[in-house]
Enzyme design. Structure first.
Site, PDB file in Angstrom:
ATOM      1  N   ASP A 123      24.484 -75.758  70.085  1.00  0.00           N
ATOM      2  CA  ASP A 123      25.101 -74.467  69.714  1.00  0.00           C
ATOM      3  C   ASP A 123      26.427 -74.149  70.432  1.00  0.00           C
ATOM      4  O   ASP A 123      26.630 -73.019  70.892  1.00  0.00           O
ATOM      5  CB  ASP A 123      24.098 -73.322  69.936  1.00  0.00           C
ATOM      6  N   ASP A 158      23.392 -72.885  65.459  1.00  0.00           N
ATOM      7  CA  ASP A 158      22.617 -71.733  65.040  1.00  0.00           C
ATOM      8  C   ASP A 158      23.228 -71.315  63.705  1.00  0.00           C
ATOM      9  O   ASP A 158      24.452 -71.251  63.574  1.00  0.00           O
ATOM     10  CB  ASP A 158      22.824 -70.636  66.106  1.00  0.00           C
ATOM     11  N   HIS A 211      22.539 -68.609  60.710  1.00  0.00           N
ATOM     12  CA  HIS A 211      21.710 -67.514  60.222  1.00  0.00           C
ATOM     13  C   HIS A 211      22.277 -66.888  58.946  1.00  0.00           C
ATOM     14  O   HIS A 211      23.488 -66.742  58.815  1.00  0.00           O
ATOM     15  CB  HIS A 211      21.638 -66.405  61.278  1.00  0.00           C
ATOM     16  N   SER A 221      16.358 -61.834  63.542  1.00  0.00           N
ATOM     17  CA  SER A 221      16.681 -61.686  64.976  1.00  0.00           C
ATOM     18  C   SER A 221      17.789 -60.668  65.213  1.00  0.00           C
ATOM     19  O   SER A 221      18.107 -60.372  66.363  1.00  0.00           O
ATOM     20  CB  SER A 221      17.090 -63.029  65.586  1.00  0.00           C
ATOM     21  N   HIS A 271      25.026 -62.805  64.741  1.00  0.00           N
ATOM     22  CA  HIS A 271      25.765 -63.933  65.313  1.00  0.00           C
ATOM     23  C   HIS A 271      25.523 -65.168  64.468  1.00  0.00           C
ATOM     24  O   HIS A 271      24.498 -65.280  63.794  1.00  0.00           O
ATOM     25  CB  HIS A 271      25.318 -64.182  66.759  1.00  0.00           C
ATOM     26  N   LYS A 327      20.770 -75.551  62.080  1.00  0.00           N
ATOM     27  CA  LYS A 327      19.370 -75.148  62.145  1.00  0.00           C
ATOM     28  C   LYS A 327      19.003 -74.409  60.848  1.00  0.00           C
ATOM     29  O   LYS A 327      19.879 -73.927  60.127  1.00  0.00           O
ATOM     30  CB  LYS A 327      19.136 -74.287  63.389  1.00  0.00           C
ATOM     31  N   GLU A 336      12.731 -67.096  63.587  1.00  0.00           N
ATOM     32  CA  GLU A 336      13.639 -67.482  64.662  1.00  0.00           C
ATOM     33  C   GLU A 336      13.356 -68.924  65.041  1.00  0.00           C
ATOM     34  O   GLU A 336      12.211 -69.273  65.321  1.00  0.00           O
ATOM     35  CB  GLU A 336      13.423 -66.567  65.876  1.00  0.00           C
ATOM     36  N   ALA A 385      22.167 -71.654  74.643  1.00  0.00           N
ATOM     37  CA  ALA A 385      22.173 -71.115  75.979  1.00  0.00           C
ATOM     38  C   ALA A 385      20.963 -71.658  76.739  1.00  0.00           C
ATOM     39  O   ALA A 385      19.893 -71.848  76.166  1.00  0.00           O
ATOM     40  CB  ALA A 385      22.106 -69.596  75.933  1.00  0.00           C
ATOM     41  N   CYS A 444      18.098 -71.570  73.381  1.00  0.00           N
ATOM     42  CA  CYS A 444      18.070 -72.763  72.531  1.00  0.00           C
ATOM     43  C   CYS A 444      18.058 -74.065  73.313  1.00  0.00           C
ATOM     44  O   CYS A 444      17.441 -75.038  72.880  1.00  0.00           O
ATOM     45  CB  CYS A 444      19.212 -72.708  71.523  1.00  0.00           C
TER      46      CYS A 444
HETATM   47  C1  VGL Z   1      20.597 -68.526  70.886  1.00  0.00           C
HETATM   48  C2  VGL Z   1      20.033 -66.308  71.092  1.00  0.00           C
HETATM   49  C3  VGL Z   1      19.993 -66.178  69.720  1.00  0.00           C
HETATM   50  C4  VGL Z   1      20.948 -69.819  71.554  1.00  0.00           C
HETATM   51  C5  VGL Z   1      20.551 -68.412  69.518  1.00  0.00           C
HETATM   52  O1  VGL Z   1      21.652 -70.647  70.934  1.00  0.00           O
HETATM   53  O2  VGL Z   1      20.545 -70.017  72.724  1.00  0.00           O
HETATM   54  N1  VGL Z   1      20.330 -67.481  71.664  1.00  0.00           N
HETATM   55  N2  VGL Z   1      20.258 -67.231  68.949  1.00  0.00           N
HETATM   56 ZN    ZN Z   2      20.482 -67.091  66.822  1.00  0.00          ZN
END
Ligand code: VGL
Ligand code: ZN
Length: 181
Positions: free
Chosen positions: A13, A51, A53, A59, A70, A95, A102, A130, A134
């Site tokens: 990500d 990521d 979405h 989420s 995001h 993803k 989620e 992060a 993830c």
């Molecule tokens: C993530 C929060 C929401 C990540 C993805 O990539 O760590 N964190 N969506």
């Molecule tokens: Zn996300």
């Protein structure tokens, strides 16, 4: 059966929305890009995840979730950061974009494990964003799928909703058999 090991670098990500200025900015998130660019040259297989979405993802705050919108598919924020080297990428994974689920792990509802096995991959090194979401879930899932797993801590940064979340994620990973290097 060959016993030769083959390691894939999994870059989680590295998208604009997780970098400073993005919709869900991870503090210092873009600082890992030069680290990751250096690591990319060292592995025969390099996977990037994104990521990805839909605009109504569960989420997001408007749907009762914890996060601001995001990485909405097709937007600039969902693109890989332009400073990330592209040439070494073997496989670029989005993803799943199920609005009702989620998926922090890049292995959940994807063919990533099969793709890696078909390339002869036995081990993985996980980096990116992060640490506390993830990266953690992807590393644990890789372990669960039977791969050797290391997390390169200097190639990761945490959201740190609570100040120690990143540190605690690394401790949890170590406790579950992931090498933190
Ligand atoms: C993530 C929060 C929401 C990540 C993805 O990539 O760590 N964190 N969506
Ligand atoms: Zn996300």
């Amino acid at each position: 059966m060959s016993t030769k090991r083959k390691t894939a670098l999994i870059i989680v990500d590295m998208q604009y929305d997780f970098c400073p200025g993005g919709a869900l900015a991870v503090p210092d998130g873009d600082a890992v890009i030069p680290v990751i660019n250096r690591l990319m040259g060292e592995y025969p297989v390099v996977v990037t995840t994104q990521d990805w979405h839909p605009a109504n993802h569960c989420s997001f705050v408007a749907q009762g979730g914890p996060w601001p919108p995001h990485c909405v598919e097709g937007t600039h924020g969902a693109e890989l950061h332009a400073d990330l080297n592209r040439a070494p990428i073997t496989y670029q994974l989005h993803k799943p974009d199920n609005p009702n689920k989620e998926t922090y792990s890049a292995f959940e509802d994807t063919d990533l494990a099969d793709q890696l096995r078909s390339l002869g991959v036995t081990d993985t090194v996980v980096v990116g964003l992060a640490t506390d979401y993830c990266v953690k879930h992807t590393a644990l899932a890789a372990k669960e799928a039977g791969f050797g797993v290391s997390v390169a801590a200097d190639g990761c940064r945490a959201v740190n909703v609570n100040p120690d979340d990143g540190k605690r994620a690394l401790e949890e990973l170590r406790a579950k058999g992931v090498r933190v290097v």
